[in-house]
Write a protein that holds these residues in place. Structure first.
Motif, mmCIF file in Angstrom:
data_model
loop_
_atom_site.group_PDB
_atom_site.id
_atom_site.type_symbol
_atom_site.label_atom_id
_atom_site.label_comp_id
_atom_site.label_asym_id
_atom_site.label_seq_id
_atom_site.Cartn_x
_atom_site.Cartn_y
_atom_site.Cartn_z
ATOM 1 N N GLU A 120 1.030 -1.121 0.005
ATOM 2 C CA GLU A 120 -0.361 0.285 0.053
ATOM 3 C C GLU A 120 0.754 1.030 0.118
ATOM 4 N N ARG B 165 1.560 0.315 -5.165
ATOM 5 C CA ARG B 165 0.373 -0.917 -5.630
ATOM 6 C C ARG B 165 -0.267 -2.087 -5.308
ATOM 7 N N PRO B 166 -0.715 -2.721 -6.051
ATOM 8 C CA PRO B 166 -1.586 -3.833 -5.535
ATOM 9 C C PRO B 166 -0.859 -5.210 -4.769
ATOM 10 N N SER C 163 -1.163 -8.036 -5.263
ATOM 11 C CA SER C 163 -0.946 -8.867 -6.470
ATOM 12 C C SER C 163 -0.274 -8.793 -7.006
ATOM 13 N N GLN C 164 0.368 -7.334 -7.253
ATOM 14 C CA GLN C 164 0.905 -6.808 -8.428
ATOM 15 C C GLN C 164 2.787 -7.296 -8.145
#
Length: 92
Positions: free
Chosen positions: A24, A28-29, A31-32
């Motif tokens: 966070e 970026r997510p 999962s990325q």
């Protein structure tokens, strides 16, 4: 690239919390970030395999050279490099 597979894993709650916070913070997510880490891991493994294959080829070539009596003695190599070191030192 299609994202059809689902990957489930177990991990410690503290690690998950720290990872989610770090993802966070980097905007970026999670999962990325995991996909990037997986790609980096796969690339490192390929690099290790490539390097190992390179070393095996070099060792094989060196062994063949020795068997064919194309090698040089340590003394001959040391003599050549002592002369090179002297030339470099004289130029400085």
């Amino acid at each position: 690239m299609s994202k059809a597979a689902i990957f489930t894993m177990k991990l410690e709650p503290d690690l998950r919390a720290e990872f989610m916070a770090a993802a966070e913070a980097s905007h970026r997510p999670a999962s990325q970030v995991v996909r990037e880490m997986m790609r980096e891991f796969v690339q490192r493994q390929q690099d290790l395999r490539d390097h190992s294959a390179f070393l095996h080829r070099k060792v094989g070539a060196a062994r063949a050279s020795v068997q064919e009596a194309r090698g040089r003695s340590n003394e001959a190599v040391e003599t050549d490099f002592a002369a090179r070191r002297k030339r470099v030192a004289d130029q400085a």
